[in-house]
Design an enzyme around this catalytic site. Structure first.
Site: not given
Ligand code: FAD
Length: 578
Positions: A438
């Protein structure tokens, strides 16, 4: 171990922090009188303890499995979900014209709090439906509402949220799933959806007759980035004009993720349109998906913040039982040399009180936020702005509290905390996802120091912190924290560069959350004193802990919140990571 619903504490938080009696004095929420509030809190507590909690450990051990394209859950999950729907728990805050009870959001969050404390992985199924209902209610057409809302409100057809793609995580605007208008044939006016979504919670299962996926996608020629995304209803089974379930839509689960926790929640890679035949309906206008998405995300972010409270409550209940049971060492300095339950030792007392105080403080912040959301829904613009400001605070700090309390729960169990049978480790593993999904807590903090501070040049935050400082005239630490928050916000809006603001955003977000939560605990302690009963003995102690331990820790974050970004860039990326 079973789940004991903290009903008295929840009713108290609803009254004192959400101000539910005041809400019940309005026409719209007149049904939320004292009797109804108690009936819902006690009823859902019993339901969660009786139906969801017994499935928690088997869900963790066996998890969701994918067999020939079908997602299987352990025995008992389907029956428990049907009972949840039948008993009407999903409909508490849903719109009345679509079968809901129209009660305040605060009460719907209390339903979630009980389900999640009993079984966090399972509670994600109804939790995501709440976001889908909100998005459709606020942005859907009359026909779409007529077709889908009643089933979503009852929970017969649960909803999902499909944002994430391999290259589009925090950067949702990078998504590539396409939506092409269908110009002729039986689906003319709708769209062909094509693409892959990852990490989709409860994206596929057999617990319900249909699943309503809300999918973000890009129409042909849409502007790049988040200004070019649109939101679509993509049902698992197509629905005919009479609302009857028709043929299967062209979508499928490609695989399930193997996760650290919440094993019973299927986290799906979803494939849309493998045969170019996936049909979706646009919600709202093209390229306005972001607006609808924010509607969906606001309630989901508050409910994820609630998950911090839920996992903390569950970890606390398990730890207090163990601390009373486990006997080790005599009490230091006591003439009695018999070993005592570990709950008697000062450091275990510290951990127990910290767990309890943090859980209550996060709950107080949660219901205060919900109360502002409900006032906003009644047309109170100041409350609406305050709720917007509070969303990143409860999401980020609530989930950090969940992790800290679950970690303390493991610590109290000693070596047995690291052994799976006690269940303490399960809470710790489950808690860890909430600061990530989220919108990560880093993204929440960025939202606070950019959009939320800028929306009115910091006026909402300044008014809130001034109110806290005034009310805390006899609590110098809390007053100082509120003044620090207001001062840092002024600095961020005037002198600080964007890099400096973002570099200090996470500690600043924690400071603001602790200021509001500490204030809510102060107000609760005063109310408990006036009310008498069991809470009048415990609440002043937990509130004191927050004011004397947690608030000073938050004041200590000021240096980090205002240090700026220069040190973070003193080494280039290669040198930093070499
Ligand atoms: C168990 C699980 C359930 C989920 N359920 C859903 C769902 O139902 N629907 C859905 O759509 N998604 C879902 N997600 C996805 C989830 O919302 C994302 O994993 C999350 O938003 C982070 O995106 P990412 O994993 O690509 O991390 P990334 O975006 O790659 O981030 C990696 C790190 O970099 C940091 N970061 C990235 N960009 C920035 C920035 N601009 N400024 C500062 N820091 C930054 C982040 O804070 C994090 O620490 C789920 C994920 C999991 C693991």
């Amino acid at each position: 171990m079973s789940y004991t619903p903290p009903s008295a504490e929840q009713v108290f938080a609803l009254k004192v922090s959400a101000g539910i009696d005041e809400l019940a004095a309005t026409d719209r929420f007149a049904a939320a009188g004292e009797g109804m509030v108690e009936a819902i809190v006690e009823g859902i507590g019993q339901f969660a303890a009786g139906e969801f909690a017994p499935l928690e450990q088997i869900g963790d051990r066996e998890g969701a499995r994918l067999e020939n394209g079908i997602v299987r859950l352990p025995a008992g999950y389907a029956e428990a979900y049907q009972a949840y729907v039948k008993q009407g728990w999903n409909a508490v805050a849903g719109p009345e014209e679509f079968g809901g009870q129209g009660l305040p959001f605060s009460l719907a969050v209390c339903v979630m709090e009980n389900l999640g404390a009993a079984n966090m992985a399972f509670s994600l199924l109804p939790m995501l439906t709440v976001g889908a209902i909100d998005a459709l209610e606020k942005h859907g057409s009359a026909d779409q509402k007529a077709m889908y809302l009643a089933k979503l409100v009852s929970g017969e057809w649960p909803g999902t949220m499909n944002l994430t793609e391999p290259q589009a995580g925090s950067d949702v605007g990078a998504l590539r799933t396409s939506a092409t208008p269908i110009l002729e044939g039986e689906h003319a006016g709708k769209y062909r959806i094509k693409g892959t979504k990852i990490f989709i919670t409860w994206g596929e299962h057999e617990l319900a007759d249909n699943i309503i996926h809300l999918v973000l996608a890009r129409t042909p020629g849409a502007p790049a980035g988040s200004r070019g995304i649109s939101l679509f209803i993509v049902p698992k089974y197509l629905v005919d004009a009479d609302g009857k379930i028709g043929p299967r839509n062209d979508l499928k689960v490609a695989s399930l993720e193997h996760k650290m926790g919440i094993h019973a929640s299927p986290t799906c890679v979803m494939s849309y349109g493998d045969n170019d035949a996936c049909v979706g309906e646009l919600i709202g206008a093209e390229n306005e998906g972001l607006k609808a998405m924010f509607t969906m995300m606001n309630s989901a972010r508050i409910n994820v913040g609630a998950q911090g409270v839920e996992v903390a409550e569950a970890a606390w209940q398990r730890a207090r039982a163990y601390a009373q049971d486990r006997v080790q060492s005599a009490r230091a300095g006591s003439p009695d040399k018999h070993p005592v339950p570990i709950a008697e030792h000062p450091d275990v007392r510290r951990m127990l009180l910290r767990m309890r105080a943090l859980t209550e403080a996060a709950r107080a912040l949660l219901y205060y936020t919900c109360g502002q959301v409900d006032r906003g829904a009644l047309g109170d613009e100041a409350a609406k702005l305050r709720a917007d400001l509070l969303v990143p605070l409860i999401k980020a700090w609530g989930t950090d509290v969940g992790c800290e309390v679950a970690s303390l729960g493991v610590q109290i169990h000693g070596g047995m905390g690291f052994i799976e049978e006690t269940g303490a480790a399960q809470h710790y593993r489950n808690a860890r996802i909430a600061p990530i999904y989220e919108g990560t807590n880093g993204i929440q903090a960025a939202d606070l120091v950019t959009r939320k501070l800028q929306m009115d040049q910091g006026a909402t935050l300044a008014a809130l912190m001034a109110e806290i400082a005034r009310d805390a005239a006899e609590e110098p630490a809390l007053a100082a924290l509120a003044q620090d928050c207001a001062g840092i916000a002024r600095w961020m809006l005037s002198d600080a560069s964007l890099d400096d603001r973002l570099a200090g955003s996470v500690p600043f977000c924690t400071m603001c959350a602790v200021a509001v939560a500490g204030w809510c605990m102060l107000v609760q302690a005063r109310a408990a004193g006036a009310q008498g009963g069991a809470l009048s003995a415990t609440k002043p102690v937990t509130a004191r802990f927050v004011l004397d331990h947690i608030v000073p820790e938050a004041i200590g974050l000021k240096a980090s919140a205002t240090a700026g970004a220069a040190l973070f860039y003193a080494l280039d990326a290669v040198a930093l990571t070499s």
